[in-house]
Scaffold this active site. Structure first.
Site, PDB file in Angstrom:
ATOM      1  CD  GLN A  88       4.713 -50.938 -32.003  1.00  0.00           C
ATOM      2  OE1 GLN A  88       3.981 -50.493 -32.647  1.00  0.00           O
ATOM      3  NE2 GLN A  88       3.776 -51.411 -30.727  1.00  0.00           N
ATOM      4  CG  HIS A 110       4.233 -44.847 -25.785  1.00  0.00           C
ATOM      5  ND1 HIS A 110       3.904 -46.365 -25.837  1.00  0.00           N
ATOM      6  CD2 HIS A 110       3.417 -44.305 -26.829  1.00  0.00           C
ATOM      7  CE1 HIS A 110       3.386 -46.471 -26.772  1.00  0.00           C
ATOM      8  NE2 HIS A 110       3.038 -45.438 -27.680  1.00  0.00           N
ATOM      9  CE1 TYR A 125       1.824 -50.259 -28.705  1.00  0.00           C
ATOM     10  CE2 TYR A 125       0.672 -50.001 -30.612  1.00  0.00           C
ATOM     11  CZ  TYR A 125       1.404 -49.428 -29.486  1.00  0.00           C
ATOM     12  OH  TYR A 125       1.794 -48.080 -29.470  1.00  0.00           O
ATOM     13  CE  LYS A 157       8.872 -47.067 -28.978  1.00  0.00           C
ATOM     14  NZ  LYS A 157       7.562 -46.819 -28.301  1.00  0.00           N
ATOM     15  CE1 TYR A 182      -3.034 -40.844 -31.541  1.00  0.00           C
ATOM     16  CE2 TYR A 182      -1.602 -40.633 -33.633  1.00  0.00           C
ATOM     17  CZ  TYR A 182      -2.117 -41.170 -32.574  1.00  0.00           C
ATOM     18  OH  TYR A 182      -1.853 -42.431 -32.700  1.00  0.00           O
ATOM     19  CB  SER A 189       3.272 -48.445 -35.547  1.00  0.00           C
ATOM     20  OG  SER A 189       2.249 -48.570 -35.020  1.00  0.00           O
ATOM     21  NE  ARG A 224       1.503 -40.708 -28.575  1.00  0.00           N
ATOM     22  CZ  ARG A 224       0.866 -39.630 -29.067  1.00  0.00           C
ATOM     23  NH1 ARG A 224       1.535 -38.487 -29.010  1.00  0.00           N
ATOM     24  NH2 ARG A 224      -0.235 -39.915 -29.804  1.00  0.00           N
ATOM     25  CB  THR A 251       5.021 -51.279 -27.613  1.00  0.00           C
ATOM     26  OG1 THR A 251       5.934 -51.141 -28.672  1.00  0.00           O
ATOM     27  CG2 THR A 251       4.693 -50.081 -26.664  1.00  0.00           C
ATOM     28  NE  ARG A 305      -1.697 -40.807 -25.795  1.00  0.00           N
ATOM     29  CZ  ARG A 305      -1.627 -41.850 -26.471  1.00  0.00           C
ATOM     30  NH1 ARG A 305      -2.170 -41.972 -27.709  1.00  0.00           N
ATOM     31  NH2 ARG A 305      -1.115 -43.143 -25.960  1.00  0.00           N
TER      32      ARG A 305
HETATM   33  C1  LIG Z   1       1.778 -39.721 -32.471  1.00  0.00           C
HETATM   34  C2  LIG Z   1       2.610 -40.721 -31.980  1.00  0.00           C
HETATM   35  C3  LIG Z   1       2.222 -42.315 -32.329  1.00  0.00           C
HETATM   36  C4  LIG Z   1       3.016 -43.350 -31.493  1.00  0.00           C
HETATM   37  N1  LIG Z   1       2.497 -44.495 -32.086  1.00  0.00           N
HETATM   38  C5  LIG Z   1       3.424 -45.688 -31.382  1.00  0.00           C
HETATM   39  C6  LIG Z   1       3.090 -47.006 -32.002  1.00  0.00           C
HETATM   40  O1  LIG Z   1       2.277 -47.220 -32.654  1.00  0.00           O
HETATM   41  N2  LIG Z   1       4.051 -47.843 -31.288  1.00  0.00           N
HETATM   42  C7  LIG Z   1       4.836 -47.705 -30.311  1.00  0.00           C
HETATM   43  O2  LIG Z   1       5.535 -48.584 -29.761  1.00  0.00           O
HETATM   44  N3  LIG Z   1       5.125 -46.308 -29.936  1.00  0.00           N
HETATM   45  C8  LIG Z   1       4.437 -45.354 -30.481  1.00  0.00           C
HETATM   46  N4  LIG Z   1       4.689 -43.928 -30.165  1.00  0.00           N
HETATM   47  C9  LIG Z   1       5.856 -43.739 -29.174  1.00  0.00           C
HETATM   48  C10 LIG Z   1       7.137 -43.644 -29.888  1.00  0.00           C
HETATM   49  O3  LIG Z   1       7.566 -44.814 -30.532  1.00  0.00           O
HETATM   50  C11 LIG Z   1       8.191 -43.080 -29.168  1.00  0.00           C
HETATM   51  O4  LIG Z   1       8.310 -43.955 -28.039  1.00  0.00           O
HETATM   52  C12 LIG Z   1       8.120 -41.592 -28.607  1.00  0.00           C
HETATM   53  O5  LIG Z   1       7.620 -40.720 -29.734  1.00  0.00           O
HETATM   54  C13 LIG Z   1       9.311 -40.978 -28.157  1.00  0.00           C
HETATM   55  O6  LIG Z   1       9.320 -39.605 -27.924  1.00  0.00           O
HETATM   56  P1  LIG Z   1       9.547 -38.533 -28.772  1.00  0.00           P
HETATM   57  O7  LIG Z   1       8.211 -38.315 -29.547  1.00  0.00           O
HETATM   58  O8  LIG Z   1       9.694 -37.246 -27.788  1.00  0.00           O
HETATM   59  O9  LIG Z   1      10.734 -38.764 -29.696  1.00  0.00           O
HETATM   60  C14 LIG Z   1       4.034 -43.057 -30.777  1.00  0.00           C
HETATM   61  C15 LIG Z   1       4.332 -41.539 -30.371  1.00  0.00           C
HETATM   62  C16 LIG Z   1       3.585 -40.592 -31.121  1.00  0.00           C
HETATM   63  C17 LIG Z   1       3.998 -39.164 -30.850  1.00  0.00           C
END
Ligand SMILES: Cc1cc2nc3c(=O)[nH]c(=O)nc-3n(C[C@H](O)[C@H](O)[C@H](O)COP(=O)(O)O)c2cc1C
Length: 393
Positions: free
Chosen positions: A130, A280, A132, A256, A27, A109, A283, A158, A167
């Site tokens: 952050q 993101h 949503y 974001k 995940y 988050s 993702r 976000t 995913r």
């Molecule tokens: C497991 C996971 C959970 C995430 N949850 C959030 C979230 O709750 N809110 C959000 O704005 N971005 C979320 N993101 C995105 C991250 O804030 C960020 O944009 C991203 O991880 C950056 O890329 P990197 O992992 O290559 O550094 C999540 C990313 C991952 C990997």
């Protein structure tokens, strides 16, 4: 048990893989679709070539800077990560503490395991929240009020998640489903990681979405929370809602998930103080380009009207330097901070952050930059990057 000490993001990733049940590691690690964008975020950064300069007086260089009105030890923040408290015991609290000691912002988050209040209780400086957008605007308003009361002055909103991305790793591992088969699958993965089971699942309770705990009716387990939140993601959000939010949040507002210059301009017109060039972490829309490729045009479109941040694929201090050279004022790291915390605890995360800073400072010295402000397009070999620098001239 390996006798080597972890140093790079890859080292911490390997440690996290050994500690976490597979569905949790995947995940954290995985991305949407065929993970092309996830891979591109890292590989595009690695292709950015720097220009080595010599015999510049770089004694006493300074990696500290001011962003979002705060003095930071380096231009970097810990990105918001949902469920971080599943990866390490009370993970958000631990990370927030380490970030404070390292002099960088921590962003909690909406779907963190620890609540706004729990994180606040462990900090003496403000953290960021952050958000949503949820269908129930009453819940959103109450989160805004609580974030303000907890001392948050920067809100990261976000905008790239009208619905969670597809995913495939999560489907395969039973992370997404709640039936008997999926439950058994996850249980078998948990039993293979007894250290995690004791440390996080038993000693790290309660495992729910802390800041939403009072909002989710009849939620007894994490699955019920997840179902509620998934149903609450509001896919009808438009720029009009940014105006709504702007009217309700008196602190700094950072959008974001911006990947196009047009959207960046609109963000500024709607009163954003900053934005994060982000897909993101690969993702959401698999097939969208790497964040670093989108950055130069966006930075040029926005100029000094708002602070431009970038995330996606930052793994080293050299990557931080690359992003700054291509127009970011600051960067965020997502997966790496969780790998470090999950794999090697708060000491590991502190060591990783200090390594990033050391490497950033070395990059500054070897390119002849005495301050963060001096890191600009001239520091990179443009001939190697015609394809995405065209728009930045
Ligand atoms: C497991 C996971 C959970 C995430 N949850 C959030 C979230 O709750 N809110 C959000 O704005 N971005 C979320 N993101 C995105 C991250 O804030 C960020 O944009 C991203 O991880 C950056 O890329 P990197 O992992 O290559 O550094 C999540 C990313 C991952 C990997």
């Amino acid at each position: 048990m390996s006798l080597r000490l972890p140093s790079t993001a890859d080292d911490f990733q390997a440690l996290a893989r050994r500690r976490l049940p597979r569905f949790l590691f995947d995940y954290l690690d995985g991305g949407a679709g065929r993970e092309h964008t996830l891979t591109a975020n890292v590989s595009a950064l690695s292709r950015v070539r720097l220009r080595q300069r010599v015999l510049v007086d770089v004694d006493g260089i300074e990696s500290a800077t001011t962003l979002a009105g705060e003095s930071l030890a380096m231009p970097l923040a810990l990105a918001p990560i949902g469920l971080a408290g599943m990866m390490a015991r009370r993970g958000e609290v631990q990370a927030a503490r380490v970030a404070e000691a390292a002099g960088v912002p921590f962003i909690l988050s909406t779907v963190g395991i620890c609540s706004l209040e729990e994180v606040q209780a462990t900090r003496s400086v403000p953290f960021w929240f952050q958000l949503y957008m949820l269908r129930d605007r009453g819940v959103v308003q109450s989160l805004l009020d609580r974030a303000w009361a907890a001392g948050c002055r920067t809100l990261v909103f976000t905008v790239d998640l009208p619905a969670p991305g597809l995913r495939h790793r999560d489907v395969r591992n039973g992370m997404e489903a709640s039936g008997l088969r999926a439950g058994l699958l996850r249980a078998s993965q948990v039993l293979a990681r007894p250290g995690w089971l004791w440390d996080v699942a038993v000693r790290g309770k309660p495992l729910n979405f802390g800041s939403l705990a009072s909002q989710v009716p009849d939620a007894h387990d994490l699955n019920a929370f997840k179902r509620w939140v998934d149903a609450q993601f509001d896919a009808s959000v438009t720029w009009r809602d940014i105006a709504w939010l702007r009217g309700r949040w008196q602190g700094r507002l950072v959008l974001k998930g911006i990947m196009e210059a047009d959207d960046a301009r609109r963000a500024v017109e709607h009163g954003a103080d900053g934005l994060v060039v982000s897909n993101h972490g690969g993702r959401q829309l698999d097939g969208v380009r790497a964040s670093i490729e989108a950055l130069p045009a966006i930075s040029q479109a926005v100029g000094m009207r708002a602070e431009v941040w970038m995330d996606g694929g930052i793994r080293s201090g050299i990557d931080v330097f690359r992003a700054l050279a291509l127009g970011a004022r600051g960067v965020m790291i997502g997966r790496p901070w969780v790998w470090a915390l999950a794999g090697a605890g708060p000491v590991g995360l502190a060591a990783y952050l200090s390594g990033l800073q050391r490497e950033l400072r070395l990059a500054m010295m070897l390119t002849g930059c005495r301050s963060i402000a001096e890191i600009d397009l001239d520091r990179i070999d443009r001939t190697a990057h015609e394809h995405f620098l065209d728009t930045a001239r």
